[in-house]
Enzyme design. Structure first.
Site, short mmCIF file in Angstrom:
data_model
loop_
_atom_site.label_atom_id
_atom_site.label_comp_id
_atom_site.label_asym_id
_atom_site.label_seq_id
_atom_site.Cartn_x
_atom_site.Cartn_y
_atom_site.Cartn_z
N SER A 20 47.45 94.44 -59.95
CA SER A 20 47.34 95.90 -60.10
C SER A 20 48.36 96.57 -59.19
O SER A 20 49.54 96.23 -59.24
CB SER A 20 45.89 96.28 -59.77
OG SER A 20 45.64 97.62 -59.98
N HIS A 38 40.68 94.64 -66.58
CA HIS A 38 41.84 94.79 -65.71
C HIS A 38 41.96 93.65 -64.71
O HIS A 38 42.92 93.58 -63.97
CB HIS A 38 41.70 96.14 -64.98
CG HIS A 38 42.88 96.50 -64.13
ND1 HIS A 38 44.18 96.47 -64.60
CD2 HIS A 38 42.96 96.92 -62.85
CE1 HIS A 38 45.00 96.84 -63.63
NE2 HIS A 38 44.28 97.12 -62.56
N ASP A 73 43.22 95.75 -71.71
CA ASP A 73 43.08 96.32 -70.37
C ASP A 73 43.28 97.82 -70.47
O ASP A 73 44.36 98.30 -70.85
CB ASP A 73 44.13 95.70 -69.44
CG ASP A 73 44.05 96.24 -68.02
OD1 ASP A 73 43.24 97.15 -67.77
OD2 ASP A 73 44.80 95.73 -67.17
#
Lengths: 269, 378
Positions: free
Chosen positions: A95, A244, A216
């Site tokens: 991320s 995610h 996602d």
């Protein structure tokens, strides 16, 4: 206190293994890697830690001014690697930590010599033809939501220190795993989701793997493909999972993809 | 004792709380009446068709993905999560959510209970807003206090020929409130200068306006009142006419450079005397006690003259001597002894006295501290 202590560094795997550094993203701390770390640790030296303001990181390590920009986190990562006397590492960033890794590699390509970007997005907010998946108002709402939820931040400390390691130990686990200090979490959300690192991507010179989850809603496939297209020496792999956090929902496939990449690019050890 | 019975499933169906379960794929498996009311949808819309994420705002989905799902995958229960449900018309329904994982670690099968929290949410939003306003007001008042302090306290005394001056000011507490201490050093003629140090009673913005008045009166009166006693009678009249409850203690030192040396006229208004430190470390008091300005119906001020040799002259406010610590009041004796030990230099004296007075109060002074020290040079 050393930086390694402040960021609760944990190490597994053979001492002489090539080094893989796992950096968690926005959300819970390093324990997000708990299913991937042992798999990689069979053949690699695996290092994980909590970013300032997250998980079990020492409160004093978070500085609202320095951490108002991703560069603040980049500097922390590089300072930590320097303190641990590590170079030529593979940085696996999830991320927002994918972009922290990108910035670190641009700054010190000898130190961060390979990148694995898990569910990356170089910009979350839509911009003209670019689809990030978010409107600016969504981010406002998210920052506000972070201020409303603490996830155990205010669990009374008495419960932690009393008890016999049974329920108390559980509380401690809960608290350090995913606790969020409201103002810190709100600022982290702000830094994460309002960032724009698109211009940094072409400056990455090291071999890079972009790992995207098939479904996602935080970092859609378009975002991952954009990162892949902009980083010159990069590969792209899609994990067939939802969400995610492929390292949580599909740890086996995620580990395999990382190991496959490490087998194909030259490493020191 | 009555026999315990299992919960009637119909009670759950009509419970005054939203109840929903999800299956291994994350899809809604069952939903009760209250849940459907909260999300504004029918059972057919939801069950087997939507995931919890589909019923949340974008922000809520991100939070679910990045925090709640990882937590639930590992822990069994999360509690008291504030989220907004997204209704089909785009309206938001604030809820409090508790969830429990039904399957093994990692399972997406959940039991979720939701309570509508619209009123509570508005109330908390009001509280947060009030908190933000209070913080903004506090920040503004702190900034105002700082600006005011800067106008009353020169950041550094001016450079005066043939004189070495050191000065220090340390406001009480955390320094957010405007204190009553002030000092000023200014020129009145070719060779004449005035040093003034004062302490206005009270604190806060009103005391600061009085401080400002006194400071400007001293500057104005000094121009044609070379005798500090005359100047103090003038300041006293100004304060009396102002009809303020605040009064002021002052020490005024008029300095004239003549025949390669400084002639001093020192006058006190309810203020501690000036201190002369001889080169051998001996400290003596200089000054005749006088009335605080703006307090007495018939004040009296008397000047003392002194030709400054190789001594140091120090003036200070009672924030030094009336500092309280575990050993009681700081006191003159401790101050004079300290000055004797410190080196014969204005800066060393000022720094040493401030440090000592602060240490004595664990770094948190109860009153403002202002000090000026000077010595003749060249």
């Amino acid at each position: 206190m050393t930086l390694a202590e402040a960021l609760d560094v944990r190490t597994t795997g053979p001492v002489d293994g090539s080094v893989v550094v796992l950096v968690h993203g926005f959300g819970c701390g390093q324990s997000m890697w708990r299913q991937v770390a042992p798999v990689l640790g069979a053949t690699h030296r695996v290092i994980s830690f909590d970013l300032p303001g997250s998980g079990g990181a020492d409160d004093a390590s978070y500085d609202p001014t320095r951490h108002a920009r991703l560069e603040g986190y980049r500097d922390d990562v590089l300072a930590l690697l320097d303190e641990l006397d590590l170079s030529d590492v593979t940085l696996v960033g999830h991320s927002v930590a994918a972009m922290i890794g990108v910035l670190a590699s641009i700054e010190a390509p000898q130190t961060v010599a390979r990148l694995v970007l898990v569910a990356p997005s170089a910009r979350y907010v839509d911009d003209g033809d670019y689809v990030g998946g978010f409107a600016a108002a969504d981010i406002d709402e998210l920052v506000e939501l972070m201020q409303r939820n603490h996830l155990g931040w205010q669990e009374p400390l008495a419960e932690l220190v009393s008890g016999d390691g049974g329920p108390a130990a559980r509380e401690e686990l809960y608290e350090s795993f995913c606790r969020t200090r409201p103002e810190v979490a709100a600022q982290f959300a702000d830094v994460t989701f309002r960032g724009d690192n698109r211009a940094d991507l072409p400056r990455v010179t090291v071999p890079t793997l972009v790992l995207q989850s098939a479904h996602d809603l935080v970092a859609p496939l378009t975002a991952g493909r954009f990162v892949h297209e902009q980083i010159p020496d990069s590969r792209f792999a899609v994990i067939d999972t939802a969400g995610h956090c492929p390292h949580l929902t599909a740890p086996g496939e995620t580990s395999a993809a990382i190991l496959d990449f490490l087998g194909r690019v030259p490493t020191a050890a | 004792m009555r026999a315990r019975t299992r919960l009637d499933p119909d009670l759950l169906q009509d419970a005054p709380a939203g109840h929903v379960t999800t299956d291994e794929t994350g899809l809604v498996a069952s939903a009760n009446t209250e849940f459907l009311r909260l999300v504004g949808r029918t059972e057919d819309d939801v069950v087997g068709r939507l995931e919890l994420a589909d019923l949340l705002t974008v922000a809520g989905r991100v939070y679910l993905e990045t925090h709640l799902a990882p937590l639930l995958q590992r822990e069994e229960v999360v509690r008291e999560i504030e989220l907004d449900l997204l209704r089909p018309d785009g309206a938001r329904a604030p809820v409090l959510l508790n969830a429990r994982r039904l399957g093994d670690e990692g399972s997406r099968s959940l039991q979720i209970v939701l309570l509508g929290a619209g009123d509570r949410h508005r109330y908390e939003e009001d509280l947060r807003q009030a908190g933000r306003l209070a913080e903004a007001a506090r920040a503004e008042s702190a900034a105002l206090a700082e600006t005011l302090s800067r106008t009353l306290i020169p950041p550094a005394p001016p450079s005066v020929p043939h004189l070495e001056i050191a000065a220090a000011y340390r406001p009480a507490g955390d320094g957010r409130e405007v204190g009553g201490d002030f000092y000023d050093v200014f020129q009145v003629s070719e060779t004449g200068w005035v040093v003034v140090l004062g302490d206005v009673s009270g604190k806060g913005v009103h005391a600061a306006t009085v401080t400002s008045l006194v400071r400007h009166s001293v500057r104005t009166l000094a121009i044609d009142h070379p005798d500090p006693a005359d100047l103090l009678y003038g300041v006293d009249r100004v304060l009396t006419r102002e009809q303020t409850d605040h009064y002021c203690t002052l020490i005024v030192v008029r300095m004239d450079y003549r025949e390669r040396g400084w002639d001093l006229r020192i006058c006190l208004a309810g203020h501690p005397p000036a201190l002369l430190r001889a080169a051998d470390g001996t400290v003596t008091e200089v000054g005749t006690p006088g009335s605080p300005a703006g307090l007495m119906p018939e004040p009296s001020f008397t000047c003392v003259r002194h030709r400054l040799g190789d001594e140091l002259l120090t003036v200070y406010t009672d924030g030094v001597t009336e500092a309280r610590g575990v050993a009681g009041m700081y006191g003159e004796e401790r101050l004079y002894a300290l000055m004797g030990e410190l080196s014969h230099d204005p800066h060393a004296q000022v720094d040493g006295i401030v440090t000592s007075a602060l240490d004595y109060q664990d770094g948190n002074p109860a009153d403002d501290i202002a000090i000026i020290a000077f010595a003749a040079v060249g």
